[in-house]
Motif scaffolding. Structure first.
Motif, mmCIF file in Angstrom:
data_model
loop_
_atom_site.group_PDB
_atom_site.id
_atom_site.type_symbol
_atom_site.label_atom_id
_atom_site.label_comp_id
_atom_site.label_asym_id
_atom_site.label_seq_id
_atom_site.Cartn_x
_atom_site.Cartn_y
_atom_site.Cartn_z
ATOM 1 N N ALA A 146 33.376 44.018 -29.240
ATOM 2 C CA ALA A 146 32.398 45.099 -29.421
ATOM 3 C C ALA A 146 31.131 44.573 -30.099
ATOM 4 O O ALA A 146 30.010 44.931 -29.709
ATOM 5 C CB ALA A 146 33.014 46.228 -30.242
ATOM 6 N N PHE A 147 31.302 43.722 -31.102
ATOM 7 C CA PHE A 147 30.134 43.119 -31.770
ATOM 8 C C PHE A 147 29.304 42.289 -30.784
ATOM 9 O O PHE A 147 28.067 42.316 -30.812
ATOM 10 C CB PHE A 147 30.580 42.247 -32.944
ATOM 11 N N LYS A 148 29.982 41.554 -29.923
ATOM 12 C CA LYS A 148 29.284 40.746 -28.924
ATOM 13 C C LYS A 148 28.482 41.646 -27.977
ATOM 14 O O LYS A 148 27.331 41.341 -27.627
ATOM 15 C CB LYS A 148 30.308 39.911 -28.132
ATOM 16 N N THR A 149 29.076 42.758 -27.603
ATOM 17 C CA THR A 149 28.399 43.708 -26.728
ATOM 18 C C THR A 149 27.205 44.348 -27.426
ATOM 19 O O THR A 149 26.140 44.534 -26.825
ATOM 20 C CB THR A 149 29.392 44.796 -26.271
ATOM 21 N N LEU A 150 27.367 44.663 -28.705
ATOM 22 C CA LEU A 150 26.256 45.222 -29.484
ATOM 23 C C LEU A 150 25.089 44.238 -29.538
ATOM 24 O O LEU A 150 23.923 44.641 -29.414
ATOM 25 C CB LEU A 150 26.734 45.567 -30.892
ATOM 26 N N ALA A 151 25.386 42.966 -29.695
ATOM 27 C CA ALA A 151 24.341 41.944 -29.723
ATOM 28 C C ALA A 151 23.605 41.882 -28.382
ATOM 29 O O ALA A 151 22.371 41.724 -28.343
ATOM 30 C CB ALA A 151 24.944 40.578 -30.058
ATOM 31 N N GLN A 152 24.355 42.028 -27.292
ATOM 32 C CA GLN A 152 23.738 41.988 -25.964
ATOM 33 C C GLN A 152 22.820 43.187 -25.741
ATOM 34 O O GLN A 152 21.880 43.121 -24.955
ATOM 35 C CB GLN A 152 24.832 41.961 -24.886
ATOM 36 N N PHE A 181 30.405 50.013 -35.811
ATOM 37 C CA PHE A 181 29.629 51.251 -35.822
ATOM 38 C C PHE A 181 28.622 51.250 -36.976
ATOM 39 O O PHE A 181 27.489 51.725 -36.837
ATOM 40 C CB PHE A 181 30.556 52.471 -35.898
ATOM 41 N N LYS A 182 29.045 50.712 -38.112
ATOM 42 C CA LYS A 182 28.139 50.607 -39.254
ATOM 43 C C LYS A 182 26.919 49.748 -38.894
ATOM 44 O O LYS A 182 25.777 50.088 -39.210
ATOM 45 C CB LYS A 182 28.888 49.983 -40.451
ATOM 46 N N GLN A 183 27.181 48.655 -38.181
ATOM 47 C CA GLN A 183 26.091 47.773 -37.758
ATOM 48 C C GLN A 183 25.208 48.461 -36.715
ATOM 49 O O GLN A 183 23.980 48.331 -36.744
ATOM 50 C CB GLN A 183 26.662 46.467 -37.184
ATOM 51 N N ALA A 184 25.811 49.196 -35.794
ATOM 52 C CA ALA A 184 25.045 49.897 -34.764
ATOM 53 C C ALA A 184 24.108 50.925 -35.381
ATOM 54 O O ALA A 184 22.943 51.051 -34.967
ATOM 55 C CB ALA A 184 25.999 50.577 -33.775
ATOM 56 N N ILE A 185 24.599 51.655 -36.386
ATOM 57 C CA ILE A 185 23.760 52.638 -37.087
ATOM 58 C C ILE A 185 22.602 51.934 -37.782
ATOM 59 O O ILE A 185 21.454 52.409 -37.748
ATOM 60 C CB ILE A 185 24.613 53.450 -38.087
ATOM 61 N N LEU A 190 22.283 55.938 -32.305
ATOM 62 C CA LEU A 190 23.061 57.126 -32.608
ATOM 63 C C LEU A 190 24.519 56.834 -32.250
ATOM 64 O O LEU A 190 24.805 55.842 -31.570
ATOM 65 C CB LEU A 190 22.526 58.326 -31.827
ATOM 66 N N THR A 191 25.449 57.698 -32.689
ATOM 67 C CA THR A 191 26.866 57.386 -32.493
ATOM 68 C C THR A 191 27.666 58.596 -32.025
ATOM 69 O O THR A 191 27.485 59.711 -32.520
ATOM 70 C CB THR A 191 27.498 56.865 -33.804
ATOM 71 N N ASN A 203 42.732 61.988 -35.634
ATOM 72 C CA ASN A 203 41.803 61.026 -35.041
ATOM 73 C C ASN A 203 40.360 61.521 -35.094
ATOM 74 O O ASN A 203 39.417 60.738 -35.203
ATOM 75 C CB ASN A 203 42.187 60.735 -33.582
ATOM 76 N N ILE A 204 40.201 62.838 -35.015
ATOM 77 C CA ILE A 204 38.863 63.431 -35.113
ATOM 78 C C ILE A 204 38.342 63.263 -36.537
ATOM 79 O O ILE A 204 37.189 62.854 -36.746
ATOM 80 C CB ILE A 204 38.889 64.913 -34.704
ATOM 81 N N HIS A 205 39.185 63.578 -37.513
ATOM 82 C CA HIS A 205 38.817 63.375 -38.916
ATOM 83 C C HIS A 205 38.369 61.933 -39.161
ATOM 84 O O HIS A 205 37.336 61.691 -39.790
ATOM 85 C CB HIS A 205 40.011 63.687 -39.829
ATOM 86 N N GLU A 206 39.153 60.989 -38.666
ATOM 87 C CA GLU A 206 38.862 59.569 -38.905
ATOM 88 C C GLU A 206 37.565 59.143 -38.240
ATOM 89 O O GLU A 206 36.773 58.387 -38.813
ATOM 90 C CB GLU A 206 40.023 58.705 -38.405
ATOM 91 N N ALA A 207 37.320 59.618 -37.016
ATOM 92 C CA ALA A 207 36.078 59.258 -36.321
ATOM 93 C C ALA A 207 34.852 59.787 -37.066
ATOM 94 O O ALA A 207 33.833 59.098 -37.182
ATOM 95 C CB ALA A 207 36.115 59.796 -34.894
ATOM 96 N N LEU A 208 34.969 61.001 -37.591
ATOM 97 C CA LEU A 208 33.856 61.575 -38.355
ATOM 98 C C LEU A 208 33.632 60.810 -39.661
ATOM 99 O O LEU A 208 32.497 60.502 -40.037
ATOM 100 C CB LEU A 208 34.142 63.049 -38.659
ATOM 101 N N ARG A 209 34.733 60.489 -40.338
ATOM 102 C CA ARG A 209 34.637 59.865 -41.668
ATOM 103 C C ARG A 209 34.278 58.377 -41.603
ATOM 104 O O ARG A 209 33.452 57.899 -42.381
ATOM 105 C CB ARG A 209 35.977 60.049 -42.398
ATOM 106 N N LEU A 210 34.877 57.648 -40.666
ATOM 107 C CA LEU A 210 34.717 56.191 -40.624
ATOM 108 C C LEU A 210 33.584 55.727 -39.719
ATOM 109 O O LEU A 210 32.931 54.718 -40.002
ATOM 110 C CB LEU A 210 36.025 55.528 -40.165
ATOM 111 N N LEU A 211 33.342 56.453 -38.626
ATOM 112 C CA LEU A 211 32.325 56.016 -37.659
ATOM 113 C C LEU A 211 31.017 56.787 -37.803
ATOM 114 O O LEU A 211 30.023 56.423 -37.180
ATOM 115 C CB LEU A 211 32.867 56.171 -36.228
#
Length: 335
Positions: A146-152, A181-185, A190-191, A203-211
């Motif tokens: 994912a990081f490699k893709t973000l760089a691209q 996601f932290k790096q993308a922000i 946007l995320t 999983n919804i809670h975690e996506a909101l809190r962590l991502l």
């Protein structure tokens, strides 16, 4: 009501462009690019579109993507979808693409994004359909990929507005992608993220809190947690729900069991979308019609899905106001 839905202005926020690959185009591209696929006819392809869960769908989804090789292929794929948008009166669309599904096959990132983007520009100029592009990370792959893709994607931030997270939830928690996601922000994206489709409400809670996502893709499992539903209402966190997809993948057995209308009536910013329409049997109008047939609504409620999608979209405030006025006028003239 069918006519009202057909001509209602619509905004789509959950659409995987690879999931719009109709059998006819799949076979044509396979022949043009000399790609072997295990199908000899359109009927054989359609017969293969009988899934029993998300993974069985993903298997053929990625197999279909193998025929996409050249920039022109991605252009034609996207253009065909935009013509469907025109037929369904979709005035704005925000589409996902899965670069890793292509780069791991040796296809250049630029080839993928430039083909899609070229069609989107043509869609705006020739069809009057505005659009945004969202790059998704495949959650069954690791965060390093994912990081490699973000760089691209860095050289294409003029084309890509957000990052997302798709593929199977099971065994691949949001925490796995927290750092990317932290790096993308930090880079200005946007995320969004898929959560609460096959996975639980947690999983919804975690996506909101962590991502730190701004809207949830699917999210139908939220009704297992009433406090979460209240949070979605009070904070106006949007859900991009895909009704026909949910039935095809057995999230709900029958449309009559779907919770989308109940969520709408509770005040959740819920929207209707088509997900992977070539595989799931319907584009936007089909999804609206299927929901209303099983769970009848009045015209004001049906139009609320568009108002919600406008509010949840990544367009400018002035464009949101314009589309809201257009939709309001349509409702007033046809109510």
């Amino acid at each position: 009501m069918k006519e009202f839905i057909q001509y209602l202005p619509k905004v789509e926020l959950h659409l995987h462009i690879e999931g719009t690959l109709e059998p006819e185009l799949m076979l044509a591209l396979a022949k043009r690019n000399n790609i072997d696929i295990p199908f000899n006819s359109i009927a054989e392809v359609r017969d293969a579109y009988n899934f029993h869960n998300l993974q069985s769908f993903l298997d053929i989804y990625f197999q279909g993507a193998d025929v996409l090789i050249k920039e022109q292929d991605f252009f034609e794929l996207t253009w065909a979808y935009l013509l469907r948008c025109q037929a369904d009166n979709v005035v704005h669309t925000e589409i996902f693409f899965d670069p890793q599904a292509h780069t791991q096959r040796g296809i250049c990132f630029d080839t993928v994004v430039n083909g899609i983007h070229r069609a989107l520009i043509k869609g705006t100029t020739e069809l009057g359909i505005s659009s945004k592009l969202i790059m998704c990370f495949l959650r069954h792959l690791d965060e390093e990929s994912a990081f490699k893709t973000l760089a691209q994607a860095q050289d294409h931030q003029d084309k890509i507005i957000a990052v997302g997270l798709d593929s199977t939830e099971l065994g691949h928690p949001a925490a796995k992608f927290e750092q990317v996601f932290k790096q993308a922000i930090k880079q200005g994206f946007l995320t969004v993220a898929h959560a609460g489709e096959e996975g639980p409400a947690s999983n919804i809670h975690e996506a909101l809190r962590l991502l730190h996502i701004t809207r949830i893709d699917h999210g139908v499992r939220c009704t297992d947690d009433e406090e979460l539903v209240q949070q979605l209402v009070s904070e106006r966190i949007p859900l991009t729900v895909c009704p026909l997809s949910n039935i095809k993948l057995k999230v709900f057995e029958r449309m009559e069991q779907h919770n989308i209308v109940a969520l709408l009536r509770k005040g959740v910013c819920v929207t209707i979308n088509s997900d992977d329409p070539a595989y799931f049997g319907g584009y936007m109008t089909d999804n609206f019609l299927a929901v209303n047939q099983a769970l009848p609504m009045n015209k004001t409620e049906i139009a609320q899905f568009t108002f919600n999608a406008i509010a949840a979209s990544f367009i400018s405030k002035s464009e949101k106001q314009r589309l809201t006025i257009v939709t309001q006028r349509y409702l007033e003239q046809n109510n």
